[in-house]
Structure formats: C-alpha cells, structure tokens
Design a protein around this motif. Structure first.
Motif, mmCIF file in Angstrom:
data_model
loop_
_atom_site.group_PDB
_atom_site.id
_atom_site.type_symbol
_atom_site.label_atom_id
_atom_site.label_comp_id
_atom_site.label_asym_id
_atom_site.label_seq_id
_atom_site.Cartn_x
_atom_site.Cartn_y
_atom_site.Cartn_z
ATOM 1 N N GLU A 4 0.822 -1.203 0.000
ATOM 2 C CA GLU A 4 0.000 0.000 0.000
ATOM 3 C C GLU A 4 0.861 1.259 0.000
ATOM 4 O O GLU A 4 0.529 2.254 -0.668
ATOM 5 C CB GLU A 4 -0.927 -0.018 1.212
ATOM 6 C CG GLU A 4 -1.945 1.114 1.226
ATOM 7 C CD GLU A 4 -2.900 1.021 2.404
ATOM 8 O OE1 GLU A 4 -3.744 1.923 2.544
ATOM 9 O OE2 GLU A 4 -2.785 0.039 3.171
ATOM 10 N N LEU A 5 1.972 1.235 0.732
ATOM 11 C CA LEU A 5 2.874 2.383 0.751
ATOM 12 C C LEU A 5 3.508 2.616 -0.617
ATOM 13 O O LEU A 5 3.589 3.757 -1.092
ATOM 14 C CB LEU A 5 3.962 2.186 1.812
ATOM 15 C CG LEU A 5 3.543 2.349 3.273
ATOM 16 C CD1 LEU A 5 4.690 1.974 4.191
ATOM 17 C CD2 LEU A 5 3.087 3.778 3.549
ATOM 18 N N ASP A 6 3.950 1.529 -1.261
ATOM 19 C CA ASP A 6 4.549 1.665 -2.585
ATOM 20 C C ASP A 6 3.551 2.197 -3.602
ATOM 21 O O ASP A 6 3.895 3.015 -4.471
ATOM 22 C CB ASP A 6 5.111 0.327 -3.050
ATOM 23 C CG ASP A 6 6.326 -0.112 -2.250
ATOM 24 O OD1 ASP A 6 6.930 0.762 -1.583
ATOM 25 O OD2 ASP A 6 6.666 -1.306 -2.274
ATOM 26 N N GLN A 7 2.313 1.753 -3.504
ATOM 27 C CA GLN A 7 1.298 2.238 -4.428
ATOM 28 C C GLN A 7 1.022 3.719 -4.215
ATOM 29 O O GLN A 7 0.891 4.485 -5.179
ATOM 30 C CB GLN A 7 0.009 1.435 -4.253
ATOM 31 C CG GLN A 7 -1.114 1.851 -5.190
ATOM 32 C CD GLN A 7 -2.381 1.062 -4.976
ATOM 33 O OE1 GLN A 7 -2.436 0.172 -4.119
ATOM 34 N NE2 GLN A 7 -3.420 1.369 -5.759
ATOM 35 N N ARG A 8 0.951 4.144 -2.955
ATOM 36 C CA ARG A 8 0.702 5.547 -2.649
ATOM 37 C C ARG A 8 1.878 6.419 -3.091
ATOM 38 O O ARG A 8 1.682 7.520 -3.632
ATOM 39 C CB ARG A 8 0.449 5.715 -1.150
ATOM 40 C CG ARG A 8 0.177 7.124 -0.706
ATOM 41 C CD ARG A 8 -1.060 7.680 -1.349
ATOM 42 N NE ARG A 8 -1.340 9.036 -0.906
ATOM 43 C CZ ARG A 8 -2.106 9.883 -1.552
ATOM 44 N NH1 ARG A 8 -2.661 9.527 -2.713
ATOM 45 N NH2 ARG A 8 -2.320 11.092 -1.072
ATOM 46 N N VAL A 9 3.114 5.961 -2.894
ATOM 47 C CA VAL A 9 4.291 6.708 -3.323
ATOM 48 C C VAL A 9 4.315 6.845 -4.840
ATOM 49 O O VAL A 9 4.632 7.915 -5.385
ATOM 50 C CB VAL A 9 5.573 6.031 -2.797
ATOM 51 C CG1 VAL A 9 6.805 6.637 -3.454
ATOM 52 C CG2 VAL A 9 5.664 6.166 -1.289
ATOM 53 N N ALA A 10 3.977 5.771 -5.555
ATOM 54 C CA ALA A 10 3.949 5.829 -7.015
ATOM 55 C C ALA A 10 2.903 6.831 -7.511
ATOM 56 O O ALA A 10 3.140 7.576 -8.463
ATOM 57 C CB ALA A 10 3.668 4.437 -7.583
ATOM 58 N N GLU A 11 1.754 6.884 -6.845
ATOM 59 C CA GLU A 11 0.719 7.840 -7.235
ATOM 60 C C GLU A 11 1.187 9.282 -7.006
ATOM 61 O O GLU A 11 0.934 10.165 -7.841
ATOM 62 C CB GLU A 11 -0.562 7.578 -6.444
ATOM 63 C CG GLU A 11 -1.234 6.257 -6.790
ATOM 64 C CD GLU A 11 -2.430 5.986 -5.892
ATOM 65 O OE1 GLU A 11 -2.674 6.805 -4.971
ATOM 66 O OE2 GLU A 11 -3.109 4.961 -6.111
ATOM 67 N N LEU A 12 1.851 9.524 -5.890
ATOM 68 C CA LEU A 12 2.331 10.875 -5.604
ATOM 69 C C LEU A 12 3.422 11.299 -6.575
ATOM 70 O O LEU A 12 3.457 12.470 -7.007
ATOM 71 C CB LEU A 12 2.844 10.947 -4.165
ATOM 72 C CG LEU A 12 1.781 10.873 -3.067
ATOM 73 C CD1 LEU A 12 2.434 10.714 -1.697
ATOM 74 C CD2 LEU A 12 0.912 12.128 -3.090
ATOM 75 N N MET A 13 4.318 10.393 -6.939
ATOM 76 C CA MET A 13 5.382 10.746 -7.877
ATOM 77 C C MET A 13 4.825 11.028 -9.263
ATOM 78 O O MET A 13 5.292 11.941 -9.958
ATOM 79 C CB MET A 13 6.433 9.638 -7.912
ATOM 80 C CG MET A 13 7.178 9.446 -6.597
ATOM 81 S SD MET A 13 8.574 8.310 -6.705
ATOM 82 C CE MET A 13 9.713 9.236 -7.719
ATOM 83 N N GLU A 14 3.829 10.272 -9.690
ATOM 84 C CA GLU A 14 3.193 10.564 -10.970
ATOM 85 C C GLU A 14 2.445 11.887 -10.916
ATOM 86 O O GLU A 14 2.378 12.618 -11.918
ATOM 87 C CB GLU A 14 2.233 9.430 -11.344
ATOM 88 C CG GLU A 14 2.922 8.136 -11.741
ATOM 89 C CD GLU A 14 1.926 7.060 -12.143
ATOM 90 O OE1 GLU A 14 0.705 7.297 -11.943
ATOM 91 O OE2 GLU A 14 2.346 6.011 -12.641
ATOM 92 N N LEU A 15 1.887 12.222 -9.752
ATOM 93 C CA LEU A 15 1.132 13.463 -9.607
ATOM 94 C C LEU A 15 2.011 14.692 -9.801
ATOM 95 O O LEU A 15 1.563 15.700 -10.370
ATOM 96 C CB LEU A 15 0.473 13.495 -8.229
ATOM 97 C CG LEU A 15 -0.476 14.655 -7.927
ATOM 98 C CD1 LEU A 15 -1.692 14.605 -8.850
ATOM 99 C CD2 LEU A 15 -0.910 14.632 -6.479
ATOM 100 N N VAL A 16 3.260 14.622 -9.368
ATOM 101 C CA VAL A 16 4.172 15.771 -9.480
ATOM 102 C C VAL A 16 5.072 15.680 -10.697
ATOM 103 O O VAL A 16 5.991 16.487 -10.852
ATOM 104 C CB VAL A 16 5.032 15.900 -8.206
ATOM 105 C CG1 VAL A 16 4.157 16.167 -7.002
ATOM 106 C CG2 VAL A 16 5.893 14.665 -7.981
ATOM 107 N N GLY A 17 4.832 14.700 -11.578
ATOM 108 C CA GLY A 17 5.579 14.621 -12.826
ATOM 109 C C GLY A 17 6.867 13.831 -12.763
ATOM 110 O O GLY A 17 7.768 14.083 -13.575
ATOM 111 N N LEU A 18 6.982 12.869 -11.852
ATOM 112 C CA LEU A 18 8.167 12.006 -11.760
ATOM 113 C C LEU A 18 7.788 10.569 -12.075
ATOM 114 O O LEU A 18 6.661 10.138 -11.793
ATOM 115 C CB LEU A 18 8.789 12.092 -10.360
ATOM 116 C CG LEU A 18 9.380 13.440 -9.950
ATOM 117 C CD1 LEU A 18 9.864 13.379 -8.505
ATOM 118 C CD2 LEU A 18 10.524 13.839 -10.860
#
Length: 436
Positions: free
Chosen positions: A138-152
């Motif tokens: 769940e943490l990895d999924q949330r981190v991936a969503e946040l990085m995509e949100l800011v353009g990474l």
C-alpha cells in the motif's frame, strides 16, 4: 458544516522575538524582533504571498504559524471542517494530529531531504507516522501515485536525492507535502533556488494542484514577477511588519506605500524600449534588535514627516481589499473621503547615490501624468517623429593622460628603456649648429 465565507486561517498579532543573552550568567540583554505583530487572513483555495527584503521576517512568520519555531505572541485560528483551533494554544499531541492539514515546502530541497534514504522512504515516512497507509504494498502504491502526480516516474522511487536535479528534488518535496492531503501549505521560497524554466514548471504545478485539491498557499518569495503570477493577494513586509496589502493586480497598478513603490521599481521590464525610473532608498535597513521609533520606515522614507518618528501609523483602508500603513495616506483619506481613488504625490522624490549633486528621481514611474513610458516629458517630444531620448553631448577626446602634479616624479618601471631627449630645434638634422 463548512462555512465557506470564513477564512481558513486567521492570523492576529503574530510576534516572534529571539532573546539575546550575554555574559557568563546568560543575562537577558535584548530581543531580535523578527516578526512584530502581523494581521492577515488566508481564505480557502487562496494564495497569499509575503514579499520584502531579506531579513524582514517572511520565513520566520511562516514557520511560526506552523509552530516549527514557537511564536512569542499572537493567535492563529485554523478552521478544520466545523471546528476551530488556535494553533498557538494547542498541546503538542493535539498539534501533531492537526499537522496532517498543515505542511511546508522548504527553500532548499537538497538540505530538506535525508541523503541516506531513498526518496520513497522520504515520501512514505509521513504516511507511516500518521498511520494512513499500512503494509509495504500500500505504501509503494501511494508513493507511485504521488510521484506521478508531481511529474516524476515511479521507477525512480528507489533513487537517492543526489541522483536528481534541483527541479526534480523540489518536486519530491512537493510530493512529500501532498502525502497527507493537507489544506494549507507554506511555500517557503519554493522556487528561489531553481532556474527560470524550472521555476515556471514548478509554479504551474502548484497552481494545478491547488485547483485539483482545493489547497491554500502562503507563498514566500523574492521574485515579484512569480508572486504576481501565482498570488491572489500580496502582503509587503518591512522590518517584521506588514506595510501594505492588496490584490496582486491592485498592488502592481496602484502601489501606495513609499516602500512598496521602491520595491516595485526594482522589477525589470521585459521590454527594453520602455524606460523605468529606479527609486534608490538611502541608508540601510535598521537593526531588528533596536528598530526605529514610530514608523520603522521613516529613516529611509523620502517623504517622512516629524510625526513619522513618534507615532506608528494605523492601517488605512484605501479600498475593500487594499490597506496600507502610512501617515500621509491617513491625511489623504481624511481630506478626500473614502470613495476617491488614490493619486500619487508628484513631489515624492529620492536621490541616487553620488553626494549632494545626485539626480532627483520620481518616487514612481507613474507619479507624473506628463511623463510617458520612456520617462520623457511631453514637451521634449513635441515636433519629433519618435520617442527615442536624445543622445547626450559627446565628450571631447583626450589626446593625453591626466596632468601629473608638480614635484612628483614619473612612475618607475622595470623596463630599462627611457625616452629620448627632446631635439634641439636650433640644430640641423645632421647635428651641427644652424648657420646664421
């Protein structure tokens, strides 16, 4: 029930004084008045900017609101759904629970990231502390969503901070601030350390995130062009106090306080054909340890009066969103009435450095009605086909260097060559005397 009419955050009388201790017994010898009484509001989905010279207390004010440093006095009323909290009166445990709605983006992203842990750990750390996500998947999924949100790209999550560029590290800092889905974010010079092109990308990202998640920003910056683009309202600070506050459009079109006029005159124009008068303030910024009495700006103000040295001016409301603190504005408002639009003073002048013979400069490029964009009077433009300023008279060319004072020997050089003696005109070219 959320009341949309009330502001999200109300700051009243914010003070932060740093004590000064001297001697072996650490006796209290004074205080550094970094922030000395701030009053402003931050509405929902609004961006309020703090601008001013370095050392005026912008960053200290932002950190004091979040209680990263404990304030000396004042109140900060924060509205969370149907509840109201005074941030300065909360216990440490209560404040920790409320930090989910209060985040900060630091100026230096490299210094704010731990170089020994990957960025995935830096982003997910807040999720673990507040128990929003559990389990590695769940943490990895949330981190991936946040990085995509800011353009990474999500596959970069196992990299360390030194493997990213400055703009990418700032995006990581934004992702970390958004991890808890806050409602209020302090952007402490979030784009000051970035290149111009990267600044535009980060500022546009902040505006997109604000519209998507209904965020409120307290934006702290030095670049007034960036501030004008992102801000709804702007507060100008000088020596720990707000001297003028207005909407971004109103402040740039109609600056009222002398310090605001001097600050905006330093903004470069992208059009080189348009001339702009620069206001040069005399003297240095006073020390916050012992600020001047009365109006803090009277030591550098070109139109200061005796009352400015004794009494601090109250807040004058020029229009519903436009306020300023100046004795001249108080007299003008009393004389003209509250419905009259402010016209600048044509007698406001300052002098550039250079002694008593300095050139007089208008306090604002729009002060005089008879001046155009190029700074020339209309009388000098009559009968001409263009508005190009006339060339200055050409100085005579000096064929020789400056005269050497009498009695001073010529400078010695390491070369053994010496000039030939002057020719005696009484002799012919062969060296014999001229026959008479």
């Amino acid at each position: 029930m959320i009341d949309r009419k009330k502001p999200l955050l109300e700051i009243r009388g914010l003070k932060k004084w740093f004590p000064i201790h001297k001697g072996v017994f650490r006796k209290h010898a004074g205080d550094v008045r970094a922030v000395d009484g701030l009053d402003f509001d931050v509405g929902r989905t609004e961006t309020v900017s703090l601008v001013g010279e370095s050392g005026c207390g912008k960053t200290t004010a932002g950190r004091s609101i979040l209680r990263l440093i404990e304030p000396t006095g004042g109140s900060a009323l924060f509205r969370d759904n149907d509840r109201e909290f005074d941030l300065f009166q909360l216990h440490r445990s209560e404040m920790r629970a409320l930090r989910r709605n209060l985040q900060i983006i630091f100026q230096d992203p490299f210094a704010s990231l731990n170089p020994r842990i990957p960025v995935s750990r830096a982003i997910s750390e807040a999720l673990e502390v507040h128990r929003i996500a559990s389990g590695r998947d769940e943490l990895d999924q949330r981190v991936a969503e946040l990085m995509e949100l800011v353009g990474l790209r999500p596959e970069f999550r196992n990299r360390y901070p030194h493997e990213f560029s400055g703009g990418q590290r700032q995006r990581i800092g934004i992702a970390r601030a958004l991890a808890l889905k806050p409602r209020f974010i302090v952007c402490d010079e979030a784009v000051s350390a970035l290149d111009v092109s990267i600044q535009a990308q980060v500022v546009n990202l902040l505006k997109d995130l604000q519209r998507e998640f209904e965020l409120s920003y307290l934006f702290i910056a030095h670049d007034l062009s960036v501030v004008k683009y992102i801000s709804d309202r702007i507060a100008v600070m000088y020596l720990g106090r707000i001297v003028e506050m207005a909407t971004a459009t109103e402040l740039f079109e109609n600056p009222s306080h002398p310090y605001t006029q001097a600050l905006l005159s330093a903004v470069p124009r992208p059009d080189p054909t348009k001339k702009k008068e620069r206001i040069i303030l005399q003297g240095d910024v006073p020390s916050p340890i012992k600020p001047p009495s009365g109006c803090h700006f009277h030591t550098r103000c070109p139109v200061a009066k005796p009352v400015c040295k004794e009494i601090y001016p109250g807040v004058t409301r020029l229009s519903p969103p436009h306020t300023a603190s100046c004795h001249w504005l108080e007299e003008w408002r009393t004389r003209r009435g509250p419905s009259t639009r402010l016209r600048r003073r044509p007698h406001e002048v300052s002098r550039e450095p250079g002694g008593r013979g300095g050139r007089a400069v208008p306090a604002n490029e729009e002060l005089l009605a008879h001046r155009g964009d190029d700074g020339l009077p209309e009388s000098s433009r009559r009968g001409t086909k263009s508005c190009v300023p006339p060339r200055s008279p050409r100085l005579p060319v000096k064929l020789r260097g400056p005269a050497r004072p009498a009695g001073r020997a010529p400078p010695r050089t390491s070369c053994s060559w010496s000039p030939a003696p002057a020719r005696d005109l009484s002799r012919d070219p062969r060296g014999s005397s001229t026959r008479h």
